[in-house]
Motif scaffolding. Structure first.
Motif, PDB file in Angstrom:
ATOM      1  N   MET A  55     -20.091   9.034 -24.739  1.00 40.65           N
ATOM      2  CA  MET A  55     -20.454   7.618 -24.629  1.00 40.65           C
ATOM      3  C   MET A  55     -19.250   6.753 -24.286  1.00 40.65           C
ATOM      4  O   MET A  55     -19.315   5.871 -23.422  1.00 40.65           O
ATOM      5  N   ALA A  56     -18.139   7.010 -24.975  1.00 42.13           N
ATOM      6  CA  ALA A  56     -16.930   6.223 -24.730  1.00 42.13           C
ATOM      7  C   ALA A  56     -16.421   6.434 -23.308  1.00 42.13           C
ATOM      8  O   ALA A  56     -16.004   5.481 -22.634  1.00 42.13           O
ATOM      9  N   THR A  57     -16.456   7.683 -22.845  1.00 38.68           N
ATOM     10  CA  THR A  57     -16.009   7.986 -21.488  1.00 38.68           C
ATOM     11  C   THR A  57     -16.860   7.269 -20.456  1.00 38.68           C
ATOM     12  O   THR A  57     -16.337   6.666 -19.501  1.00 38.68           O
ATOM     13  N   LEU A  58     -18.175   7.317 -20.644  1.00 33.03           N
ATOM     14  CA  LEU A  58     -19.069   6.643 -19.704  1.00 33.03           C
ATOM     15  C   LEU A  58     -18.859   5.134 -19.737  1.00 33.03           C
ATOM     16  O   LEU A  58     -18.860   4.471 -18.694  1.00 33.03           O
ATOM     17  N   ALA A  59     -18.647   4.579 -20.923  1.00 37.52           N
ATOM     18  CA  ALA A  59     -18.421   3.133 -21.039  1.00 37.52           C
ATOM     19  C   ALA A  59     -17.173   2.711 -20.276  1.00 37.52           C
ATOM     20  O   ALA A  59     -17.162   1.684 -19.581  1.00 37.52           O
ATOM     21  N   VAL A  60     -16.105   3.499 -20.389  1.00 36.92           N
ATOM     22  CA  VAL A  60     -14.865   3.186 -19.677  1.00 36.92           C
ATOM     23  C   VAL A  60     -15.062   3.341 -18.169  1.00 36.92           C
ATOM     24  O   VAL A  60     -14.643   2.489 -17.372  1.00 36.92           O
ATOM     25  N   LYS A  61     -15.710   4.405 -17.759  1.00 36.57           N
ATOM     26  CA  LYS A  61     -15.927   4.627 -16.328  1.00 36.57           C
ATOM     27  C   LYS A  61     -16.832   3.549 -15.731  1.00 36.57           C
ATOM     28  O   LYS A  61     -16.636   3.132 -14.580  1.00 36.57           O
ATOM     29  N   ASN A  62     -17.825   3.090 -16.503  1.00 33.28           N
ATOM     30  CA  ASN A  62     -18.652   1.979 -16.043  1.00 33.28           C
ATOM     31  C   ASN A  62     -17.807   0.728 -15.826  1.00 33.28           C
ATOM     32  O   ASN A  62     -17.960   0.005 -14.833  1.00 33.28           O
ATOM     33  N   LEU A  63     -16.919   0.466 -16.784  1.00 37.51           N
ATOM     34  CA  LEU A  63     -16.040  -0.698 -16.690  1.00 37.51           C
ATOM     35  C   LEU A  63     -15.177  -0.631 -15.438  1.00 37.51           C
ATOM     36  O   LEU A  63     -15.095  -1.599 -14.660  1.00 37.51           O
ATOM     37  N   LEU A  64     -14.545   0.506 -15.217  1.00 36.17           N
ATOM     38  CA  LEU A  64     -13.647   0.652 -14.074  1.00 36.17           C
ATOM     39  C   LEU A  64     -14.403   0.561 -12.750  1.00 36.17           C
ATOM     40  O   LEU A  64     -13.917  -0.037 -11.783  1.00 36.17           O
ATOM     41  N   ALA A  65     -15.595   1.136 -12.700  1.00 36.68           N
ATOM     42  CA  ALA A  65     -16.398   1.060 -11.480  1.00 36.68           C
ATOM     43  C   ALA A  65     -16.832  -0.374 -11.205  1.00 36.68           C
ATOM     44  O   ALA A  65     -16.839  -0.831 -10.051  1.00 36.68           O
ATOM     45  N   GLY A  66     -17.190  -1.095 -12.273  1.00 32.54           N
ATOM     46  CA  GLY A  66     -17.606  -2.482 -12.101  1.00 32.54           C
ATOM     47  C   GLY A  66     -16.486  -3.354 -11.581  1.00 32.54           C
ATOM     48  O   GLY A  66     -16.702  -4.234 -10.727  1.00 32.54           O
ATOM     49  N   ILE A  67     -15.277  -3.110 -12.068  1.00 35.77           N
ATOM     50  CA  ILE A  67     -14.119  -3.879 -11.605  1.00 35.77           C
ATOM     51  C   ILE A  67     -13.862  -3.614 -10.124  1.00 35.77           C
ATOM     52  O   ILE A  67     -13.537  -4.522  -9.353  1.00 35.77           O
ATOM     53  N   ALA A  68     -14.027  -2.356  -9.732  1.00 35.34           N
ATOM     54  CA  ALA A  68     -13.737  -1.954  -8.356  1.00 35.34           C
ATOM     55  C   ALA A  68     -14.889  -2.232  -7.396  1.00 35.34           C
ATOM     56  O   ALA A  68     -14.762  -2.005  -6.189  1.00 35.34           O
ATOM     57  N   GLY A  69     -16.028  -2.714  -7.939  1.00 30.79           N
ATOM     58  CA  GLY A  69     -17.179  -2.959  -7.095  1.00 30.79           C
ATOM     59  C   GLY A  69     -17.881  -1.702  -6.653  1.00 30.79           C
ATOM     60  O   GLY A  69     -18.570  -1.679  -5.621  1.00 30.79           O
ATOM     61  N   GLU A  70     -17.715  -0.635  -7.432  1.00 30.72           N
ATOM     62  CA  GLU A  70     -18.312   0.658  -7.091  1.00 30.72           C
ATOM     63  C   GLU A  70     -19.581   0.909  -7.916  1.00 30.72           C
ATOM     64  O   GLU A  70     -19.906   0.159  -8.839  1.00 30.72           O
ATOM     65  N   THR A  71     -20.270   1.999  -7.598  1.00 25.76           N
ATOM     66  CA  THR A  71     -21.475   2.377  -8.328  1.00 25.76           C
ATOM     67  C   THR A  71     -21.114   2.867  -9.729  1.00 25.76           C
ATOM     68  O   THR A  71     -20.231   3.713  -9.880  1.00 25.76           O
ATOM     69  N   MET A  72     -21.794   2.334 -10.731  1.00 26.21           N
ATOM     70  CA  MET A  72     -21.550   2.764 -12.107  1.00 26.21           C
ATOM     71  C   MET A  72     -22.336   4.026 -12.423  1.00 26.21           C
ATOM     72  O   MET A  72     -23.380   4.302 -11.813  1.00 26.21           O
ATOM     73  N   GLY A  73     -21.848   4.754 -13.426  1.00 24.30           N
ATOM     74  CA  GLY A  73     -22.596   5.915 -13.895  1.00 24.30           C
ATOM     75  C   GLY A  73     -23.929   5.517 -14.495  1.00 24.30           C
ATOM     76  O   GLY A  73     -24.920   6.244 -14.366  1.00 24.30           O
ATOM     77  N   ALA A  74     -23.975   4.371 -15.155  1.00 30.14           N
ATOM     78  CA  ALA A  74     -25.223   3.857 -15.739  1.00 30.14           C
ATOM     79  C   ALA A  74     -25.137   2.333 -15.772  1.00 30.14           C
ATOM     80  O   ALA A  74     -24.397   1.767 -16.570  1.00 30.14           O
ATOM     81  N   GLU A  75     -25.880   1.700 -14.887  1.00 26.56           N
ATOM     82  CA  GLU A  75     -25.897   0.241 -14.796  1.00 26.56           C
ATOM     83  C   GLU A  75     -27.312  -0.271 -15.004  1.00 26.56           C
ATOM     84  O   GLU A  75     -28.273   0.264 -14.444  1.00 26.56           O
ATOM     85  N   LEU A  76     -27.443  -1.303 -15.830  1.00 22.36           N
ATOM     86  CA  LEU A  76     -28.750  -1.909 -16.053  1.00 22.36           C
ATOM     87  C   LEU A  76     -29.050  -2.881 -14.920  1.00 22.36           C
ATOM     88  O   LEU A  76     -28.219  -3.737 -14.576  1.00 22.36           O
ATOM     89  N   ASP A  77     -30.230  -2.774 -14.354  1.00 18.21           N
ATOM     90  CA  ASP A  77     -30.660  -3.667 -13.286  1.00 18.21           C
ATOM     91  C   ASP A  77     -31.018  -5.031 -13.899  1.00 18.21           C
ATOM     92  O   ASP A  77     -31.983  -5.153 -14.650  1.00 18.21           O
ATOM     93  N   LEU A  78     -30.232  -6.035 -13.587  1.00 18.39           N
ATOM     94  CA  LEU A  78     -30.454  -7.378 -14.148  1.00 18.39           C
ATOM     95  C   LEU A  78     -31.259  -8.272 -13.230  1.00 18.39           C
ATOM     96  O   LEU A  78     -31.453  -9.448 -13.535  1.00 18.39           O
TER      97      LEU A  78
END
Length: 350
Positions: A324-347
């Motif tokens: 969970m922690a790994t995915l949370a960090v990778k989501n954060l880094l992908a979001g900063i870079a404008g890349e696809t997240m491992g798990a992103e909620l469609d808002l």
């Protein structure tokens, strides 16, 4: 931007030696880390938010307009180390154009394991029997043929049908069902999203997949009346608040067991305590309780001998928490870079 024009990310909890290097070794980021091993102080968070491009937090810390406004227009992404997101004001994030990462799937197996464990513990009176040993009462106990007996999870010659019910039938529910099949469960009932139509073809395919005599999508009344074991595995939020209330509980079998490993707000605690006290159902196994963590020895559910209460440990395995922690960090880094997240909620529908 922080000094040196490095993007600033605010991390609300140290996530351990297996995960933190993913952040701390990034020389292109200014990582601001809450230094203490406790829930992040709100005042500290507000002080460090201005100019942040990303924030990583976790349930139950609230992410609302106050957070978004304090961070300012630089904020690109919020990442939460949780599968639930009722602690996050989704419309506010959507309006601000901030992306949201979360951590589903990773904890599916761990929560499914715990759900089955709680069903067994509640049905077999583990709360009561453990107290006999802990309080040195075993030497004084007089055995009798039906002492400490409870309902059996598996089907028997005397009771050849065992029906498991699921209020909510997503990934965790289906993983829980898969674990129950070897115990001799014969039938499955589940509730679906009210906005979707029942699909008999799906029910038949599920029955074949899990080798059950029957799988049916039903309404809440039928679920309460016919389930031998009922698992509460729906999302939290206003739409499911106290969906399990006094009216619901009165319809359950006297030998049935209720398990909640989703969110405490789905079950009316006072109604469940009354139901257990008056014998409307056999027992309950809870990993979540409304108002947690403010649940102490004088809580009405903790006082009930046939209620097992755990301190929200559904995902508490080493493998799961690191995942969970790994995915949370990778989501954060992908979001900063404008890349696809491992798990992103469609808002887009928030």
């Amino acid at each position: 931007m922080s000094p040196g024009n490095r993007p600033k990310v605010v991390i609300c909890r140290d996530m351990g030696p297996d995960v933190m290097p993913l952040l701390m070794e990034r020389t292109d980021l200014d990582v601001v880390l809450w230094p203490e091993n406790r829930t992040c102080d709100r005042a500290w968070l507000m002080e460090n938010l201005p100019g942040a491009v990303g924030v990583l937090g976790m349930f139950p810390s609230q992410v609302n307009s106050e957070i978004i406004e304090k961070a300012g227009p630089s904020l690109k992404v919020v990442s939460t180390m949780s599968v639930g997101y009722e602690h996050i004001d989704l419309p506010v994030l959507a309006k601000a154009g901030v992306r949201l990462g979360y951590t589903p799937d990773v904890l599916t197996d761990a929560v499914a394991d715990l759900s089955v464990m709680l069903a067994l513990m509640a049905g077999r009176n583990v709360g009561e029997t453990l107290e006999v040993v802990k309080n040195s009462q075993w030497p004084k106990f007089t055995w009798s043929p039906f002492s400490f007996c409870g309902p059996q999870l598996s089907a028997t010659e005397r009771s050849p049908t065992r029906t498991v019910g699921f209020l909510g039938f997503g990934r965790i529910a289906q993983a829980t069902l898969a674990r129950l099949v070897p115990f001799g469960i014969t039938h499955c009932l589940y509730t679906g999203n009210p906005s979707s139509q029942a699909d008999p073809t799906l029910d038949q395919s599920l029955a074949e997949k899990f080798k059950l005599k029957g799988v049916r999508r039903v309404d809440n009344d039928t679920l309460a009346r016919e389930s031998d074991i009922l698992f509460i595995l729906a999302p939290g939020g206003p739409k499911t608040y106290h969906v399990v209330n006094e009216e619901f509980l009165k319809k359950m079998k006297k030998t049935s067991v209720l398990v909640n490993t989703s969110r405490g707000t789905l079950v009316d605690s006072n109604a469940l305590a009354k139901a257990l006290k008056e014998g409307w159902l056999w027992g309950a196994g809870l990993d979540v309780v409304e108002g947690e963590p403010n649940v102490t020895a004088d809580h009405p559910l903790v006082k009930e001998p046939r209620c097992i209460v755990l301190p929200h440990i559904g995902s508490a395995t080493l493998d799961t928490r690191v995942g969970m922690a790994t995915l949370a960090v990778k989501n954060l880094l992908a979001g900063i870079a404008g890349e696809t997240m491992g798990a992103e909620l469609d808002l887009s529908r928030a």
